[in-house]
Design a protein around this motif. Structure first.
Motif, PDB file in Angstrom:
ATOM      1  N   GLU A 305       0.784  -1.294   0.091  1.00 43.10           N
ATOM      2  CA  GLU A 305       0.076  -0.040   0.012  1.00 43.10           C
ATOM      3  C   GLU A 305       0.713   1.299   0.094  1.00 43.10           C
ATOM      4  N   ILE A 306       0.396   2.303  -0.475  1.00 42.90           N
ATOM      5  CA  ILE A 306       0.802   3.578  -0.816  1.00 42.90           C
ATOM      6  C   ILE A 306       0.898   4.270   0.799  1.00 42.90           C
ATOM      7  N   ALA A 307       1.962   4.512   1.314  1.00 42.62           N
ATOM      8  CA  ALA A 307       1.735   5.156   2.651  1.00 42.62           C
ATOM      9  C   ALA A 307       1.244   6.656   2.512  1.00 42.62           C
ATOM     10  N   GLU A 308       0.625   7.331   3.401  1.00 38.37           N
ATOM     11  CA  GLU A 308       0.164   8.741   3.388  1.00 38.37           C
ATOM     12  C   GLU A 308       1.387   9.481   3.944  1.00 38.37           C
ATOM     13  N   ASP A 396      -8.832   2.988  -7.825  1.00 37.95           N
ATOM     14  CA  ASP A 396      -8.839   1.912  -6.785  1.00 37.95           C
ATOM     15  C   ASP A 396      -8.976   0.440  -7.387  1.00 37.95           C
ATOM     16  N   ASN A 397      -9.296   0.534  -8.807  1.00 38.57           N
ATOM     17  CA  ASN A 397      -9.585  -1.020  -9.232  1.00 38.57           C
ATOM     18  C   ASN A 397      -8.322  -1.384 -10.239  1.00 38.57           C
ATOM     19  N   HIS A 398      -7.233  -0.470 -10.561  1.00 36.25           N
ATOM     20  CA  HIS A 398      -6.051  -1.006 -11.308  1.00 36.25           C
ATOM     21  C   HIS A 398      -4.866  -0.558 -10.381  1.00 36.25           C
ATOM     22  N   LYS A 399      -3.995  -1.379 -10.376  1.00 37.24           N
ATOM     23  CA  LYS A 399      -2.796  -1.122  -9.386  1.00 37.24           C
ATOM     24  C   LYS A 399      -1.733  -1.798  -9.906  1.00 37.24           C
ATOM     25  N   PHE A 400      -0.659  -1.232 -10.071  1.00 39.28           N
ATOM     26  CA  PHE A 400       0.555  -1.737 -10.980  1.00 39.28           C
ATOM     27  C   PHE A 400       1.833  -1.752  -9.819  1.00 39.28           C
ATOM     28  N   ARG A 401       2.537  -2.845  -9.973  1.00 41.48           N
ATOM     29  CA  ARG A 401       3.797  -2.790  -9.001  1.00 41.48           C
ATOM     30  C   ARG A 401       5.011  -3.164  -9.696  1.00 41.48           C
ATOM     31  N   ALA A 402       5.928  -2.884  -9.379  1.00 47.90           N
ATOM     32  CA  ALA A 402       7.332  -3.132 -10.059  1.00 47.90           C
ATOM     33  C   ALA A 402       8.306  -3.059  -8.975  1.00 47.90           C
ATOM     34  N   HIS A 403       9.170  -4.285  -9.080  1.00 44.86           N
ATOM     35  CA  HIS A 403      10.080  -4.489  -7.866  1.00 44.86           C
ATOM     36  C   HIS A 403      11.363  -5.104  -8.195  1.00 44.86           C
ATOM     37  N   VAL A 404      12.307  -4.825  -7.402  1.00 44.90           N
ATOM     38  CA  VAL A 404      13.783  -5.552  -7.572  1.00 44.90           C
ATOM     39  C   VAL A 404      14.328  -5.849  -6.384  1.00 44.90           C
ATOM     40  N   VAL A 445      -9.563  -5.069 -10.894  1.00 43.63           N
ATOM     41  CA  VAL A 445     -11.043  -5.303 -10.554  1.00 43.63           C
ATOM     42  C   VAL A 445     -11.652  -4.800 -11.267  1.00 43.63           C
ATOM     43  N   TRP A 446     -12.492  -5.745 -12.256  1.00 44.58           N
ATOM     44  CA  TRP A 446     -13.305  -5.229 -13.188  1.00 44.58           C
ATOM     45  C   TRP A 446     -14.701  -5.033 -12.950  1.00 44.58           C
ATOM     46  N   ASN A 447     -15.127  -6.006 -11.900  1.00 50.73           N
ATOM     47  CA  ASN A 447     -16.534  -5.598 -11.207  1.00 50.73           C
ATOM     48  C   ASN A 447     -16.256  -6.256  -9.716  1.00 50.73           C
ATOM     49  N   ASP A 448     -17.720  -6.389  -9.269  1.00 49.90           N
ATOM     50  CA  ASP A 448     -17.791  -6.977  -7.791  1.00 49.90           C
ATOM     51  C   ASP A 448     -17.460  -8.513  -7.808  1.00 49.90           C
ATOM     52  N   SER A 449     -17.515  -9.145  -8.891  1.00 48.70           N
ATOM     53  CA  SER A 449     -17.297 -10.498  -9.118  1.00 48.70           C
ATOM     54  C   SER A 449     -15.988 -11.278  -9.891  1.00 48.70           C
ATOM     55  N   PHE A 450     -15.507 -10.162 -10.496  1.00 48.20           N
ATOM     56  CA  PHE A 450     -14.558 -10.880 -11.325  1.00 48.20           C
ATOM     57  C   PHE A 450     -13.174  -9.777 -11.315  1.00 48.20           C
TER      58      PHE A 450
END
Length: 847
Positions: A305-308, A396-404, A445-450
Motif C-alpha cells: 500500500e502507498i503510505a500517507e 482503486d481498481n487498477h494497481k501496478f507494481r514493479a520491484h527489484v 478489479v473489473w467488477n464486484d465478481s471478477f
C-alpha cells in the motif's frame, strides 16, 4: 475526363515502378537455380535456413565471387566456396547493431524508460526521452524483448531491427487491457504468527514477537518454529520440510522465484524483514497456481500500500547494518526501499568470529596446506542486499507494481608463500554469490465478481569462484548460473459469497549453465540447458463457516520433452462443533531444477551445491505425492493439533543428496518416502505464549539400481522436539526462551578392518552399510529479550539481545571420513559442529 486519364496513367506508372522494383528482388530459392545454371556450380543448403531470405538480383556484370561476397555481407548466412563446383550455405550468429523507436499504441507518444533486453543474454538498455534505443554486438539470430509497465511485452527478431541506411523501426506497444481463506488463529505460537483455514501459516513480520535466540524477525529462521520444519545442519539456507532437501522448497519474493536464500553461506536469511509484510508457508494442500517445489512453498510479500506519510527505520547488530524507507511520492505513486550490508570486512565481533568458524570449517580457508602458516593467510567476507518497489495506483481498481531484489555474498582468500627463489608471492582466491530479481504485476478489479492479476519476473543466480591452489600451482575457475523468466495470468470469479473459481496460465523459461576450467593440466567444460514449461491451473474454493474445501487441478507441459504432468490438489477442513476440526490435504507436484553436491569441484570447499536442470533421462523431473490427515482442538486460546502425513518423492538422484558413502559418485536415480506424525500444543494469553511441538517420522531412500536399495535418508530425523515460552514482563519488555532436541542424523562409517580400497590410481574410503549409524542427539537452548522505548512521539526505539546455544554444547551436524594422508590403509573422521555460544544484540529506530 482529362483528370480521369491522368489518374489512370499515374496508377499504371506506380504499378510498373513497383513491379520493376519487385523484379530486382529475389528469394534465395529463386536465385540459386539461376546462379547454378549460369556459373555451373551447385549450392548445398537447408531450405529452412534460406526460404525467407530476400536479396537484390545480381547485375549482369557481376562475377560469382562478387555475388558470394555480397551475399555474405547482406545476409545472416555464410557462403563458402568449397571448390570449383560446390558452394556450402550455413547459418552463423553474426553480430549486428539494432535500433528502434518505441511509442505508445494509445496516443502515439514516445515511451521513455521502456526496457529493451536481449533474450537469454545479460545485455539490455532502456529507451531515451524520445523513445529511442540502440544496442551493439547483438547476435542476428537473437531476440529482443521490449516491455513497459502497463503495456504488453513483445519479442522481436534482432534481424528485423537491424540498423542500416534507413530509419530505425518504429515499435508500437499496446496497453494491457482473497477472500474465503480466512485466518482461524490470530496468535499462533507468538504475536505475528497466524494460521489459516487451509493449514498454511502466515508470518506478519511487522507485528512479530520474540523467538528464542533471534535479534531480528528473520523470516527463514522463524518458520523453523513450526512442526515438521527444521534444518539438520543448522543452516537457514538448508530448510528440511517433512524430510525434503533444501532445494525442494519453492521460495518466492513478491512473485520472483529465488535460487539463493542465505547470507554467510546459510546462517543469516538473505531477505530483509522490515519491508516484508507477510510470509506464507505451505507444507501440503498447496494452491494449484503454485508448483516447482515438491516439499513446500515459502511465499514472501512486501508491503503493498502507498503510505500517507514518509516512514522508515534503521538499525544494526553485531554483523550488519540496514535501513528501509517508505516514500509517498503522490497519492497514486509510492516508493519502498530497503538495504543491508555487513561490516564484517572492517570489524570482527565475537558473533562474526563464531559465524565464520561455523561457515568455513572444513573448507580451504581452515584446512589448507601445512606449509602455509596461519599468519600468511587472510580472508575478507562481506554481504549486502537491497530491494526496491514502485507502487502506482491508477485508481482503486487498477494497481501496478514493479520491484527489484539483489543479494550478494563475497569472499576473498589470500595466501602468501615463499617461492623457490625465496621471494614472497601471494595469490587471492575469490567466491561470489548473487541473486538478482526483477518483477512486475498488474492487479485489476473489473467488477464486484471478477478480477485479474498479471505478474512477470526475471531471476538470475550466479555463483563464481576463482581458486588458486598453491600446492599444484593450479588455477581453478567455476561458475553456476541460473536464468529464469516467468509470466502468470490468473482470474478470480466470485460465484457467490461462499464460492470462488480461480483459473490461470503460467509460462516459465529456465536456463542453467555450469562451467569449470583448470589451468594445469588444461581442462575446460561448459554445459548449458534450457527448459520451457507451460501450465494451466484451475481451482474451486468454498467456505460456509463450517466446511472449507479447495479443489484444484494443474496441468504442466514441458516443451522440450513433450511431457505432460497432471497435478490434482485437495484441501478440506470440516468443523465438528465449536471445539474440533478435521483436516484432509493432498497434492501432486513436480520440480525440474535441483541441486547437485559436487565434492571434487566444490567452490573453495565453502559452497558445493550447483543447480542443474532435468534432462528427462539421467536427471529426471522430480515428482511428489503427499497426503495428510489431522485433528485440531481449539478452545480458550489452547490449541492442540495432531497431523499424520505420507510423502513420496520420485526422481531424486544420488548426486543431489550429498552422500558420504560408496554411492557418492554413482549416477543413479531413485525416490524417498517420508511418513510420520506432527503434534503441537500451544497456549496463548495476553502476556505470554508457550508451545511444545513433537515430530516423529521415518524417511527412507530407494535406489533400485544399487545395493542395498533401501536405506535411511540423510535427513532421517526420527524424533524432534521444540519448545519455547514468550512472556511480556512489562508492556514494553518481553523475554523468550526455548530449545530444540532431536535425534542425530544418519552417517556412514568405514568398513571395520578394511577402511580403504584401491580404485585405479587412487585410494578411497571403503564405506560400510549406508547411513547405518547416527550422530549424537542435537540439543540447543536459546534465549532473547526485547525492550521498546519511545524517543519522541513519532520515533520509536527497540533493543533486542539474544544468545544462541546458551549451554555451549558442541553438536555434531555432519560426519564423514577421508583417507589418512600418513597411512593409506586407514580413514580419519571429519566432524562438523554447530554454532557454539553465540551472543548478538541489535538496536533499531523506527519513525
Amino acid at each position: 475526363m482529362l483528370n480521369k486519364k491522368c489518374l489512370i496513367l499515374f496508377l499504371l506508372f506506380i504499378n510498373f515502378a513497383f513491379g520493376f522494383q519487385q523484379q530486382n528482388k529475389l528469394s534465395l530459392l529463386e536465385l540459386f537455380p539461376v546462379l547454378e545454371a549460369k556459373f555451373e556450380v551447385k549450392f548445398s543448403y537447408s531450405e529452412t535456413d534460406v526460404k525467407d531470405v530476400i536479396v537484390d538480383a545480381p547485375q549482369e556484370s557481376e562475377t560469382l565471387n562478387q555475388i558470394i561476397d555480397r551475399l555474405n555481407a547482406v545476409t545472416h548466412l555464410n557462403f563458402k566456396i568449397l571448390d570449383a563446383r560446390y558452394i556450402a550455405v550455413t547459418t552463423i550468429d553474426k553480430k549486428i547493431a539494432v535500433c528502434g523507436l518505441v511509442i505508445s499504441g494509445a496516443d502515439g507518444l514516445p515511451l521513455m524508460g521502456a526496457s529493451v533486453v536481449v533474450q537469454n543474454a545479460s545485455k539490455g538498455t532502456i529507451t531515451n526521452i524520445e523513445g529511442g534505443f540502440r544496442l551493439d554486438d547483438v547476435g542476428i539470430n537473437q531476440q529482443i524483448v521490449l516491455s513497459y509497465l502497463g503495456y504488453e511485452t513483445i519479442v522481436l527478431n534482432a534481424k528485423d531491427l537491424r540498423e542500416g541506411d534507413t530509419a530505425c523501426k518504429t515499435i508500437v506497444l499496446k496497453e494491457q487491457n482473497e477472500t474465503l481463506n480466512q485466518v482461524v488463529i490470530s496468535k499462533f505460537l507468538t504475536t505475528g504468527l497466524q494460521k489459516r483455514l487451509d493449514g498454511s501459516t502466515i508470518l506478519n513480520t511487522e507485528k512479530f514477537g520474540v523467538l528464542p535466540g533471534l535479534t531480528e524477525p528473520d523470516v527463514l529462521q522463524s518458520i523453523q518454529a513450526l512442526p515438521g520444519i527444521e534444518s539438520v545442519n543448522e543452516s537457514i539456507a538448508n530448510i528440511n520440510v517433512r524430510g525434503g532437501t533444501n532445494d525442494q522448497n519453492l521460495i518466492l519474493w513478491d512473485g520472483i522465484k529465488m535460487y539463493h536464500s542465505g547470507h554467510f553461506f546459510g546462517l543469516i536469511s538473505a531477505y530483509n524483514p522490515y519491508l516484508t509484510s507477510k510470509v506464507e508457508v505451505t507444507k501440503n494442500g498447496t494452491s494449484s497456481e503454485f508448483s516447482d517445489g515438491v516439499s513446500s512453498t515459502i511465499n514472501m510479500f512486501t508491503k503493498n500500500e502507498i503510505a500517507e506519510t514518509i516512514s522508515g527505520g534503521f538499525g544494526a547488530n553485531l554483523i550488519h547494518a540496514d535501513a528501509y524507507l517508505e516514500v509517498p511520492i503522490s497519492k497514486k505513486l509510492g516508493l519502498h526501499f530497503s538495504g543491508r550490508r555487513s561490516f564484517t570486512d572492517v570489524f570482527s565481533s565475537p558473533t562474526y568470529d563464531n559465524y565464520f568458524k561455523r561457515s568455513f570449517q572444513d573448507s580451504e580457508l581452515t584446512t589448507n596446506s601445512d606449509n602455509i602458516s596461519e599468519s600468511n593467510r587472510s580472508s575478507d567476507f562481506f554481504f549486502y542486499d537491497y530491494s526496491a518497489k514502485l507502487l502506482f495506483d491508477l485508481n482503486d481498481n487498477h494497481k501496478f507494481r514493479a520491484h527489484v531484489i539483489s543479494i550478494h555474498n563475497n569472499l576473498d582468500y589470500n595466501e602468501s608463500y615463499a617461492n623457490n627463489q625465496g621471494e614472497t608471492e601471494s595469490k587471492t582466491s575469490n567466491l561470489k554469490q548473487d541473486n538478482l530479481g526483477f518483477g512486475g504485476s498488474w492487479n485489476a478489479v473489473w467488477n464486484d465478481s471478477f478480477s485479474t492479476e498479471l505478474t512477470s519476473f526475471y531471476s538470475k543466480y550466479n555463483v563464481d569462484a576463482i581458486d588458486f591452489r598453491i600446492e599444484t600451482d593450479q588455477r581453478l575457475t567455476q561458475a553456476n548460473e541460473v536464468l529464469e523468466t516467468g509470466l502468470k495470468l490468473k482470474t478470480l470469479l466470485k460465484l457467490n459469497k461462499s464460492l470462488n473459481l480461480l483459473n490461470g496460465y503460467q509460462f516459465s523459461e529456465i536456463g542453467i549453465l555450469n562451467g569449470t576450467t583448470v589451468s594445469a593440466p588444461s581442462y575446460e567444460k561448459t554445459k548449458k540447458d534450457v527448459l520451457l514449461n507451460h501450465a494451466l491451473f484451475s481451482e474451486l474454493e468454498f467456505n460456509n463457516n463450517q466446511t472449507y474445501f479447495r479443489l484444484g487441478l494443474r496441468g504442466n507441459y514441458f516443451q522440450k520433452f513433450s511431457k505432460f504432468i497432471l497435478e490434482p490438489r485437495l484441501n478440506v477442513r470440516q468443523k465438528l462443533g465449536n471445539l474440533f476440526a478435521l483436516k484432509l490435504q493432498g497434492e501432486f507436484k513436480n520440480q525440474s531444477a535441483t541441486q547437485i553436491i559436487d565434492f571434487q569441484d566444490d567452490f573453495l570447499g565453502v559452497e558445493n551445491r550447483r543447480w542443474i536442470l532435468a534432462n528427462n533421462g539421467s536427471i529426471p523431473i522430480s515428482e511428489s505425492k503427499q497426503g495428510s490427515f489431522g485433528v485440531e482442538f481449539n478452545h480458550n486460546n489452547l490449541m492442540v493439533d495432531v497431523e499424520g502425513f505420507y510423502k513420496y518423492v520420485d526422481g531424486i538422484t544420488a548426486s543431489n543428496q550429498g552422500f558420504y558413502n560408496n554411492f557418492q559418485y554413482i549416477n543413479a536415480s531413485g525416490s524417498y518416502t517420508a511418513k510420520g506424525v506432527e503434534f503441537l500444543i500451544n497456549k496463548t494469553a495476553d502476556r505470554f505464549s508457550t508451545w511444545v511441538s513433537y515430530t516423529y517420522s521415518v524417511n527412507d531412500y530407494e535406489f533400485k539400481n544399487i545395493t542395498p536399495s533401501v536405506f535411511p535418508n540423510n535427513v532421517d530425523i526420527r524424533h524432534s522436539v521444540s519448545m519455547a515460552i514468550n512472556y511480556n514482563v512489562f508492556e514494553d519488555f518481553e523475554v523468550s526462551t526455548g530449545g530444540i532436541w532431536r535425534t542425530g542424523q544418519p552417517y556412514t562409517k568405514p568398513l571395520e578392518s578394511n577402511e580403504t580400497v584401491q580404485d585405479g590410481n587412487s585410494v578411497i574410503v571403503n564405506y560400510d552399510t549406508p547411513n547405518g549409524e547416527n550422530l549424537d542427539d542435537f540439543i540447543r537452548w536459546d534465549a532473547s529479550v526485547r525492550y521498546q522505548f519511545e524517543i519522541t512521539n513519532d520515533i520509536e526505539g527497540t533493543v533486542r539481545a539474544g544468545v544462541i546455544n546458551i549451554l555451549n554444547r558442541k553438536n555434531s551436524i555432519n560426519r564423514y571420513y577421508e583417507v589418512d594422508p600418513n597411512d593409506s590403509d586407514s580413514a580419519i573422521m571429519v566432524n562438523n559442529t554447530s554454532l557454539g555460544l553465540t551472543p548478538n544484540i541489535s538496536l533499531r529506530v523506527k519513525f
